[in-house]
Design an enzyme around this catalytic site. Structure first.
Site, mmCIF file in Angstrom:
data_model
loop_
_atom_site.group_PDB
_atom_site.id
_atom_site.type_symbol
_atom_site.label_atom_id
_atom_site.label_comp_id
_atom_site.label_asym_id
_atom_site.label_seq_id
_atom_site.Cartn_x
_atom_site.Cartn_y
_atom_site.Cartn_z
ATOM 1 N N GLU A 1 0.885 -1.164 0.000
ATOM 2 C CA GLU A 1 0.000 0.000 0.000
ATOM 3 C C GLU A 1 0.917 1.207 0.000
ATOM 4 O OE1 GLU A 1 -2.045 2.844 0.863
ATOM 5 O OE2 GLU A 1 -2.491 2.031 2.850
ATOM 6 N N CYS B 1 -2.092 8.655 2.607
ATOM 7 C CA CYS B 1 -1.825 8.234 1.227
ATOM 8 C C CYS B 1 -3.029 8.534 0.354
ATOM 9 C CB CYS B 1 -1.377 6.785 1.127
ATOM 10 S SG CYS B 1 -2.127 5.738 2.281
HETATM 11 C C1 UN1 Z 1 -3.275 5.750 4.749
HETATM 12 O O1 UN1 Z 1 -3.136 6.950 4.544
HETATM 13 O O2 UN1 Z 1 -2.279 4.980 4.780
HETATM 14 O O3 UN1 Z 1 -9.085 6.327 3.587
HETATM 15 C C2 UN1 Z 1 -4.566 5.099 5.053
HETATM 16 C C3 UN1 Z 1 -8.451 6.925 4.451
HETATM 17 C C4 UN1 Z 1 -8.153 6.218 5.743
HETATM 18 C C5 UN1 Z 1 -6.956 5.360 5.605
HETATM 19 C C6 UN1 Z 1 -5.747 6.023 5.031
HETATM 20 N N1 UN1 Z 1 -9.305 5.427 6.111
HETATM 21 O O4 UN1 Z 1 -8.065 8.071 4.293
#
Ligand code: UN1
Length: 520
Positions: free
Chosen positions: A268, A302
């Protein structure tokens, strides 16, 4: 010196001035670790919170050995029973929601509401994984041979390595460990070196459950650097699956190393998420979504919104509205309720942001708002910035990269087809969104010619996904899927079983293989 509120918070979470950096999960599962010390500093003011004696290579070996034998016991437990344990873990996490959320605020710099939201995400996934423990379904197939039965079943995989980033120091562990725990695996958690205390607190919270169900060795923690812990994990043949969250360059290293021993990886990685804003969009809603997406978590998700692809006819109006909203953001100590944007994780992140802004302007961009460093009284050791909006073109090299900071690039387009080309024309493919009232635009965005990302939203921003869906992305985001839907399958091994209940041995595809009867 810390104020008394923080001292008692740390006490309630079992965090001492100096902590061992490895445990096999039980109340007394902490090792006398012998690695180098690591000081966890708060991004709020740069001051130390507590110290961790990291795990050495020998500590790692001890934990991994224990995890392997724990796995062989745990895998024999019926899955719904494992689900009950996960449910208990969900309950203790819910009970500690406020404290754990506050620690996330202290150690990762998230605002209170987002810290609390992160723990809620853990509670939600625990509920999901509990239900899942009764739904690890395999299919049955009709065999082509008479008196034969065929089906597939799913077995636990073994040891799962979980390497996480600072920005979701708790939730990403839970997406992996709780779903994979329901599947019957044991886990080695290596958190980011920026957020070791959150990982320690999670272990302390779940330890009574580990004791009650006698599952020491299933939820392990090893805090250490890349050389001592990270790389040995990647090359360890005892770990069939490595789940890693972080930058694309880190992911390349993980993918290569794990693939060279034919292990599996679940990646990820970086995103470069955009919102397309159509001329008929509700601009108030769209600008709220852009604001949360780009400024929320100080642009360090992310899923953060990095690009706005806006129709040229509404660009001036949208821009004004967005800048007015940016001006209303309270930037400061995330421990204060009114704050909407806290600090960046460290000074290095501030430098990377300043460099990216300079590059964007050098490549032809125009700074529309913000971008400066802020010095806040009493918080001089923290890295506070004004979020930036830069008018840019999609092909600028800097726009093609993920900068983990609140920089939003504004890109204009003149028709939907062009918007979709711009949208997909980046190396990453995590999250995406369109704001429109038109069914045509919405469905085009969701069609094969539309978004190429793992997540595609309509009239919702790019960040803040629910746990029920599979989470992850394409291209340089790494292709992994975590959390809901059927993401559980990566944590199990599939077995195809064929049973002959007849009295003959027919071969598949009609192949005959029998010596002829008249041979001597
Ligand atoms: C991340 O930034 O690694 O969808 C995960 C989202 C959160 C998870 C982000 N539920 O922004």
């Amino acid at each position: 010196m810390r104020d008394s509120r923080i001292t008692s918070l740390l006490q309630r979470l079992g965090i001492k001035e100096t902590n061992p950096g490895a445990t096999t999960g039980a109340v007394n599962g902490w090792l006398n670790t012998s690695g180098t010390p690591l000081v966890s500093c708060s991004p709020i003011d740069g001051k130390p919170i507590a110290r961790v004696i990291q795990a050495s290579r020998q500590d790692y070996e001890a934990v991994a050995d224990r995890a392997v034998s724990a796995f062989h016991r745990f895998k024999m437990m019926p899955a719904p029973m494992r689900g009950e344990i996960i449910q208990e873990i969900g309950r203790v996490l819910a009970r500690h929601k406020e404290d754990l959320g506050l620690l996330i605020t202290l150690e990762a710099g998230k605002i209170i509401s987002e810290g609390q939201g992160e723990v809620q995400e853990m509670v939600d996934i625990a509920g999901f994984a509990t239900g899942l423990s009764r739904q690890l379904y395999g299919r049955t197939m009709h065999s082509e041979r008479p008196a034969h039965r065929m089906y597939e079943q799913w077995h636990p995989l073994g040891l799962v390595g979980i390497i996480t980033a600072f920005n979701f120091p708790a939730a990403v562990w839970s997406w992996n460990a709780l779903v994979s725990g329901a599947c019957g695996n044991a886990h080695l958690f290596k958190p980011s070196s920026s957020t070791p205390l959150t990982a320690i607190a999670i272990q302390n919270i779940i330890a009574p459950v580990v004791d009650r169900y006698d599952i020491d060795g299933i939820f392990n923690l090893v805090i250490g650097d890349r050389n001592e812990i990270g790389n040995p994990m990647l090359s360890d043949p005892r770990i069939p699956l490595i789940s890693a969250t972080g930058s694309t360059s880190m992911g390349r290293h993980v993918a290569r190393t794990v693939a060279s021993r034919l292990g599996r990886s679940l990646l990820e990685l970086g995103g470069n998420n955009a919102i397309i804003i159509e001329p008929d969009a509700d601009l108030d809603m769209a600008s709220d979504a852009a604001l949360f997406g780009a400024v929320g978590t100080a642009g360090q998700r992310c899923t953060s919104t990095r690009r706005i692809i806006v129709h040229k006819g509404i660009k001036p109006q949208f821009c004004d509205l967005l800048i007015r909203k940016y001006q209303q953001i309270t930037i400061g100590n995330p421990m204060e309720e009114k704050t909407l944007m806290g600090p960046l994780i460290d000074q290095g992140a501030g430098t990377a942001m300043a460099d990216a802004i300079r590059e964007a302007l050098g490549q032809g961009g125009t700074l529309l708002y913000g971008g400066d460093r802020l010095t806040l009284k009493g918080l001089e050791g923290g890295c506070y910035v004004k979020p930036a909006i830069i008018e840019a073109r999609n092909h600028y090299p800097i726009v093609q990269q993920e900068t983990f900071a609140p920089i939003l690039y504004l890109i204009e387009y003149s028709d939907l087809d062009q918007a979709l080309v711009l949208h997909n024309d980046v190396p990453q493919g995590l999250s995406s969104a369109i704001f429109t009232g038109s069914m045509h635009a919405q469905e085009t965005f969701l069609s094969h010619k539309g978004s190429d990302c793992g997540i595609a939203n309509v009239n919702i921003g790019t960040s803040g996904a629910e746990i029920g869906g599979a989470f992850g992305g394409e291209k340089e985001t790494g292709g992994g899927r975590e959390a809901g839907s059927d993401a559980w399958k990566i944590y199990m091994r599939r077995q195809t079983c064929t049973i002959n209940w007849g009295r003959d041995l027919p071969l598949a595809q009609g192949v005959r293989f029998k010596p002829s009867a008249d041979l001597p």
